[in-house]
Design a protein around this motif. Structure first.
Motif, PDB file in Angstrom:
ATOM      1  N   ASN A 254       0.813  -1.220   0.000  1.00 31.29           N
ATOM      2  CA  ASN A 254       0.000   0.000   0.000  1.00 31.29           C
ATOM      3  C   ASN A 254       0.840   1.260   0.000  1.00 31.29           C
ATOM      4  OD1 ASN A 254      -2.482  -1.186  -0.090  1.00 31.29           O
ATOM      5  ND2 ASN A 254      -3.083  -0.709   2.001  1.00 31.29           N
ATOM      6  N   ASP A 255       2.032   1.233   0.587  1.00 30.37           N
ATOM      7  CA  ASP A 255       2.826   2.442   0.766  1.00 30.37           C
ATOM      8  C   ASP A 255       4.288   2.140   0.514  1.00 30.37           C
ATOM      9  OD1 ASP A 255       3.821   4.886   1.441  1.00 30.37           O
ATOM     10  OD2 ASP A 255       3.623   4.627   3.612  1.00 30.37           O
ATOM     11  N   PRO A 256       4.767   2.448  -0.718  1.00 35.31           N
ATOM     12  CA  PRO A 256       4.040   2.998  -1.856  1.00 35.31           C
ATOM     13  C   PRO A 256       3.189   1.921  -2.534  1.00 35.31           C
ATOM     14  CG  PRO A 256       6.291   2.532  -2.505  1.00 35.31           C
ATOM     15  CD  PRO A 256       6.209   2.265  -1.023  1.00 35.31           C
ATOM     16  N   PRO A 257       2.213   2.340  -3.344  1.00 35.09           N
ATOM     17  CA  PRO A 257       1.332   1.356  -4.011  1.00 35.09           C
ATOM     18  C   PRO A 257       2.066   0.641  -5.139  1.00 35.09           C
ATOM     19  CG  PRO A 257       0.763   3.585  -4.682  1.00 35.09           C
ATOM     20  CD  PRO A 257       1.817   3.724  -3.632  1.00 35.09           C
ATOM     21  N   VAL A 258       2.546  -0.558  -4.818  1.00 31.07           N
ATOM     22  CA  VAL A 258       3.376  -1.328  -5.748  1.00 31.07           C
ATOM     23  C   VAL A 258       2.924  -2.782  -5.717  1.00 31.07           C
ATOM     24  CG1 VAL A 258       5.697  -2.277  -6.081  1.00 31.07           C
ATOM     25  CG2 VAL A 258       5.408   0.161  -5.642  1.00 31.07           C
ATOM     26  N   GLY A 259       2.895  -3.400  -6.874  1.00 28.53           N
ATOM     27  CA  GLY A 259       2.623  -4.824  -6.969  1.00 28.53           C
ATOM     28  C   GLY A 259       3.820  -5.572  -7.502  1.00 28.53           C
ATOM     29  N   THR A 344       0.261   2.278  -9.055  1.00 32.28           N
ATOM     30  CA  THR A 344      -0.947   3.011  -9.425  1.00 32.28           C
ATOM     31  C   THR A 344      -0.635   4.447  -9.803  1.00 32.28           C
ATOM     32  OG1 THR A 344      -1.386   3.734  -7.170  1.00 32.28           O
ATOM     33  CG2 THR A 344      -2.326   1.619  -7.847  1.00 32.28           C
ATOM     34  N   MET A 345      -1.569   5.031 -10.520  1.00 26.45           N
ATOM     35  CA  MET A 345      -1.541   6.473 -10.744  1.00 26.45           C
ATOM     36  C   MET A 345      -2.052   7.152  -9.477  1.00 26.45           C
ATOM     37  SD  MET A 345      -0.342   6.514 -13.804  1.00 26.45           S
ATOM     38  CE  MET A 345      -0.599   8.172 -14.439  1.00 26.45           C
ATOM     39  N   CYS A 346      -1.921   8.467  -9.413  1.00 33.20           N
ATOM     40  CA  CYS A 346      -2.301   9.210  -8.214  1.00 33.20           C
ATOM     41  C   CYS A 346      -3.757   8.941  -7.834  1.00 33.20           C
ATOM     42  CB  CYS A 346      -2.107  10.710  -8.439  1.00 33.20           C
ATOM     43  SG  CYS A 346      -0.388  11.194  -8.614  1.00 33.20           S
ATOM     44  N   GLY A 347      -3.960   8.565  -6.571  1.00 37.94           N
ATOM     45  CA  GLY A 347      -5.312   8.436  -6.042  1.00 37.94           C
ATOM     46  C   GLY A 347      -5.999   7.130  -6.333  1.00 37.94           C
ATOM     47  N   GLN A 348      -5.398   6.270  -7.141  1.00 33.44           N
ATOM     48  CA  GLN A 348      -6.042   4.991  -7.452  1.00 33.44           C
ATOM     49  C   GLN A 348      -5.886   4.010  -6.290  1.00 33.44           C
ATOM     50  OE1 GLN A 348      -4.103   4.276 -11.397  1.00 33.44           O
ATOM     51  NE2 GLN A 348      -6.197   3.776 -12.017  1.00 33.44           N
ATOM     52  N   ASP A 349      -6.850   3.127  -6.177  1.00 35.92           N
ATOM     53  CA  ASP A 349      -6.809   2.083  -5.157  1.00 35.92           C
ATOM     54  C   ASP A 349      -5.686   1.102  -5.510  1.00 35.92           C
ATOM     55  OD1 ASP A 349      -7.198  -0.021  -3.440  1.00 35.92           O
ATOM     56  OD2 ASP A 349      -9.360  -0.161  -3.751  1.00 35.92           O
ATOM     57  N   PRO A 350      -4.748   0.856  -4.593  1.00 33.14           N
ATOM     58  CA  PRO A 350      -3.675  -0.098  -4.905  1.00 33.14           C
ATOM     59  C   PRO A 350      -4.174  -1.492  -5.277  1.00 33.14           C
ATOM     60  CG  PRO A 350      -3.133   1.161  -2.936  1.00 33.14           C
ATOM     61  CD  PRO A 350      -4.558   1.502  -3.282  1.00 33.14           C
ATOM     62  N   LEU A 351      -5.369  -1.853  -4.814  1.00 32.80           N
ATOM     63  CA  LEU A 351      -5.862  -3.202  -5.101  1.00 32.80           C
ATOM     64  C   LEU A 351      -6.215  -3.388  -6.569  1.00 32.80           C
ATOM     65  CD1 LEU A 351      -7.984  -4.028  -1.922  1.00 32.80           C
ATOM     66  CD2 LEU A 351      -5.513  -4.162  -2.305  1.00 32.80           C
ATOM     67  N   THR A 352      -6.305  -2.283  -7.327  1.00 34.40           N
ATOM     68  CA  THR A 352      -6.529  -2.424  -8.767  1.00 34.40           C
ATOM     69  C   THR A 352      -5.309  -2.996  -9.472  1.00 34.40           C
ATOM     70  OG1 THR A 352      -5.798  -0.148  -9.196  1.00 34.40           O
ATOM     71  CG2 THR A 352      -8.147  -0.483  -8.769  1.00 34.40           C
ATOM     72  N   LEU A 353      -4.190  -3.065  -8.764  1.00 39.71           N
ATOM     73  CA  LEU A 353      -2.988  -3.625  -9.372  1.00 39.71           C
ATOM     74  C   LEU A 353      -3.168  -5.100  -9.720  1.00 39.71           C
ATOM     75  CD1 LEU A 353      -0.293  -1.928  -7.100  1.00 39.71           C
ATOM     76  CD2 LEU A 353      -0.907  -1.333  -9.448  1.00 39.71           C
ATOM     77  N   TRP A 354      -4.050  -5.793  -8.999  1.00 37.94           N
ATOM     78  CA  TRP A 354      -4.347  -7.191  -9.338  1.00 37.94           C
ATOM     79  C   TRP A 354      -4.989  -7.278 -10.720  1.00 37.94           C
ATOM     80  CZ3 TRP A 354      -3.699 -12.099  -9.338  1.00 37.94           C
ATOM     81  CH2 TRP A 354      -4.734 -13.009  -9.583  1.00 37.94           C
ATOM     82  N   ASP A 355      -5.927  -6.408 -11.017  1.00 34.32           N
ATOM     83  CA  ASP A 355      -6.563  -6.420 -12.335  1.00 34.32           C
ATOM     84  C   ASP A 355      -5.542  -6.127 -13.430  1.00 34.32           C
ATOM     85  OD1 ASP A 355      -9.164  -6.955 -11.336  1.00 34.32           O
ATOM     86  OD2 ASP A 355      -9.404  -4.848 -10.818  1.00 34.32           O
ATOM     87  N   ASP A 356      -4.645  -5.185 -13.151  1.00 34.92           N
ATOM     88  CA  ASP A 356      -3.617  -4.889 -14.136  1.00 34.92           C
ATOM     89  C   ASP A 356      -2.677  -6.083 -14.333  1.00 34.92           C
ATOM     90  OD1 ASP A 356      -1.879  -3.077 -15.784  1.00 34.92           O
ATOM     91  OD2 ASP A 356      -0.484  -3.554 -14.166  1.00 34.92           O
ATOM     92  N   ALA A 357      -2.360  -6.789 -13.248  1.00 28.86           N
ATOM     93  CA  ALA A 357      -1.488  -7.962 -13.372  1.00 28.86           C
ATOM     94  C   ALA A 357      -2.133  -9.034 -14.248  1.00 28.86           C
ATOM     95  CB  ALA A 357      -1.170  -8.513 -11.988  1.00 28.86           C
ATOM     96  N   LYS A 358      -3.438  -9.200 -14.122  1.00 28.37           N
ATOM     97  CA  LYS A 358      -4.137 -10.169 -14.977  1.00 28.37           C
ATOM     98  C   LYS A 358      -4.094  -9.733 -16.440  1.00 28.37           C
ATOM     99  CE  LYS A 358      -7.962 -10.107 -12.621  1.00 28.37           C
ATOM    100  NZ  LYS A 358      -9.368 -10.404 -12.286  1.00 28.37           N
TER     101      LYS A 358
END
Length: 685
Positions: A254-259, A344-358
């Motif tokens: 979450n801090d920083p938002p990284v997958g 993530t881009m500014c303000g995006q939920d870090p959990l969207t990184l899972w969708d991007d990984a898919k």
């Protein structure tokens, strides 16, 4: 609490901007070319998006710098315990070397490719007879690749056992690539859409914070750092996956938002076929004695673990451990696999990184086979071939016409007996899924000779095409319409379950409230992953075993998912005998056929008796079978077994009959059978 609240806080202090990323992810982007810096003891590869540091000449990943994090790997670990390839091996001679864990350390470093578009480096470790008993008897060449504009790096390895008498016989129990991520950053894990969550902390597995359970890898969290986890069970086997579904998994900070994700675009180099289950991501701990071969009882609390297992015996046992004779030639390429990083881009939920990984996983799959690996041992697309055709099922007791094998798995594997693919563990396999018409296309097959195998959900048994298939570069082989005739002697009198190589359709009980992982509550696809379900059998059947009545009972409610021993009041165990009651009309003095398909077996046995449970000799016994340990490891299947049993009509009676299924093995609560499907057929008509 601070840690818990940080799980739920969207960090907006880190903003990434840019454009033109080679991969279509959310991470930072750069047009910089790839640069290589060779130092005395390290090699650094940098493309402006990420920087990878490897020890020299060992080839251990000591650091990955990305998006403001100097190192996403666990900086509290020594450099040799952050990112590495490893093996577990045993000598097959009198040297006494058994179950040896070895982190693969190169002894020679070489630059393979160095351009602005790509850097590929090699860390190799040759074997010779002077190393006998010290390291696995394999030549190993580990490769790491970084491309321009890529938000991640690739790794693959070439293993070779030479065909010379001086090369030691050995077995390869496991090999993988593993990464230990920073435990102060990576708290959210994703393996599948229905298996992703904030995870307990590695410290929660410490004595005093956890209580060990009956199966050694599982613990109950009694005093976790984050109180919300109190009462949960943490068990790495809750997160295992079948090869066919294990294409992307990883962790989010979450801090920083990284997958950080491992993407496996092909299963061709994994063993055991599409249904083989493997470990992937999970919480520590790390045992120093196991990982570094040091004779000490010191245990360190490990960070989040990120595995990619290529060879392993989990959910199969010794059948999936490749064994190589003295001087037996063998070479195999494992990978490449892609370690993908996103943010993530500014303000995006870090959990969207899972969708991007898919999404990135789809990109990698479409790019397979990769064009960039420099090794000649990795064939490119033009050096491979394709096989196309159509699979039909012929069962005249179901339909007068051939049935399209909708959803069938059809694949090429080394020549062997019918069904041998699920125990094949030395070479390559290539699989596809048939469409609604039964059409299949197996693409990008390495050159060589194979058998074509298949199995069809809804039908028992295995298919094998009678003609070997030879793949040559660029070939496109059309095999036409193939017909599978599953085992069948007569009409179905009754059946229990669904022939799909899984026990998931049977009754999975509610978990013991003391052994709950909330992720699997109200989750019909994963409810069997709760710890301790085997104990519920004795609670549901304290005095008498399961009785299933054809025409009255419902297998979804009344057939327990595993036939396990019953725990007695003195904490010992006793074997169990299940009954199937059914009525027969128009009894014939002919042979009836009982088909028993097993989804798994763990040091167990099935004895079949008819109408007399006390008869000294059963009509049939499997004998002691199976080492898949699927019950203890929270699986719903291991290896598939099919038994076709003749039942003489003289053993049956007009009217009420009973088949007794006895599982007598009772030294452990984990010995048991998982049924896939049972069918009684009448005589041919």
């Amino acid at each position: 609490m601070g840690i818990w609240s940080s799980f739920r806080t969207v960090i907006t202090s880190v903003c990434t901007c840019g454009g033109g990323n080679h991969h279509e992810g959310l991470g930072p982007m750069s047009c910089m070319g790839v640069r290589l810096r060779i130092q005395d003891h390290h090699v650094v590869i940098d493309n402006g998006i990420l920087q990878v540091t490897l020890s020299k000449p060992e080839g251990l990943v000591t650091g990955v710098r990305y998006n403001g994090l100097d190192n996403i790997l666990e900086v509290l670990n020594h450099e040799g315990n952050r990112g590495y390839w490893d093996v577990v091996w045993s000598a097959l001679d009198d040297s006494g070397r058994k179950g040896v864990f070895e982190v693969i350390k190169g002894t020679s470093f070489k630059v393979i490719v160095e351009t602005e578009e790509q850097v590929e480096v090699s860390f190799s470790r040759p074997w010779d007879p002077s190393l006998r008993g010290k390291v696995a008897p394999i030549n190993i060449d580990k490769r790491f690749v970084l491309l321009r504009g890529s938000s991640g790096f690739y790794s693959y390895a070439i293993y070779e056992h030479l065909g010379s008498e001086e090369w030691q016989a050995f077995s390869l129990g496991e090999t993988r690539i593993a990464f230990k991520l920073r435990k102060d950053k990576f708290h959210y894990m994703a393996v599948a859409d229905d298996r992703r969550r904030y995870m307990p902390l590695p410290e929660d597995r410490l004595p005093g914070r956890s209580q060990p359970l009956a199966y050694q890898e599982a613990v109950s969290l009694v005093n976790p750092v984050v109180p919300a986890f109190k009462g949960e069970v943490d068990d790495k086997y809750q997160y295992t996956c079948e090869n066919r579904n294990l294409m992307v998994h990883g962790w989010i900070s979450n801090d920083p938002p990284v997958g950080f994700w491992q993407i496996t675009p092909s299963n061709e180099f994994r063993t055991g076929g599409p249904l083989k289950q493997n470990l992937c991501s999970h919480v520590g701990p790390t045992c120093l004695a196991e990982e570094m071969n040091i004779r000490t009882k010191l245990h360190l609390i490990g960070p989040p673990i990120h595995d990619q297992v290529f060879v392993g015996a989990h959910y199969a046992g010794d059948d999936l451990v490749p064994k190589f004779g003295q001087g037996e030639p063998w070479k195999k390429v494992f990978g490449p696999v892609f370690m993908y990083l996103n943010s993530t881009m500014c303000g995006q939920d870090p959990l969207t990184l899972w969708d991007d990984a898919k999404r990135q996983m789809t990109v990698e799959v479409e790019s397979w086979p990769y064009s960039f690996p420099a090794s000649r041992d990795f064939p490119k697309s033009h050096d491979r071939g394709n096989v196309r055709g159509r699979l039909l099922v012929r069962d005249r007791y179901i339909h007068k016409d051939d049935i399209p094998a909708n959803g069938a798995y059809v694949g090429l594997a080394p020549p062997g007996d019918v069904g041998s693919w699920q125990r094949e563990c030395k070479d390559y396999q290539f699989w596809s899924e048939a469409d609604g018409r039964g059409d299949f296309c197996i693409k990008n097959i390495r050159g060589g000779e194979y058998n074509l195998y298949g199995w069809v959900p809804g039908f028992i048994g295995d298919y094998r095409y009678h003609v070997p298939i030879t793949i040559t570069p660029g070939c496109d082989i059309y095999v036409g319409d193939l017909v599978y005739e599953p085992p069948r002697d007569g009409p179905t009198l009754w059946e229990i379950g669904i022939p799909d190589r899984s026990a998931a359709e049977f009754h999975v009980p509610d978990p013991n409230p003391n052994y709950i992982n909330p992720l699997f509550l109200n989750n019909p696809n994963s409810n069997f992953r709760q710890y301790g379900l085997w104990e519920r059998y004795a609670e549901l059947y304290p005095h008498q075993d399961l009785v299933f009545t054809i025409g009255e009972s419902d297998y979804r409610k009344h057939w327990f998912y595993a036939q396990v021993p019953r725990r007695k009041q003195d904490n010992s165990y006793e074997g169990t005998t299940w009954q199937i009651k059914f009525k027969l009309q128009n009894l014939q003095r002919a042979i009836y056929k009982l088909r028993i398909a097993l989804a798994g077996a763990s040091l167990a046995e099935v004895q079949v008796r008819v109408n007399d449970p006390n008869k000294p000799r059963p009509v049939f016994t499997t004998g002691l079978i199976g080492r898949d340990n699927a019950v203890a490891r929270l699986g719903i299947h291991g290896l598939y077994w099919l038994y076709n049993i003749d039942i003489s009509g003289s053993l049956l009676v007009e009217g009420e009959n009973t088949i007794y299924l006895k599982q007598p093995r009772n030294q452990s609560p984990f010995q048991g059978i998982m049924y896939d499907y049972i069918r009684l057929e009448g005589p041919p008509c």
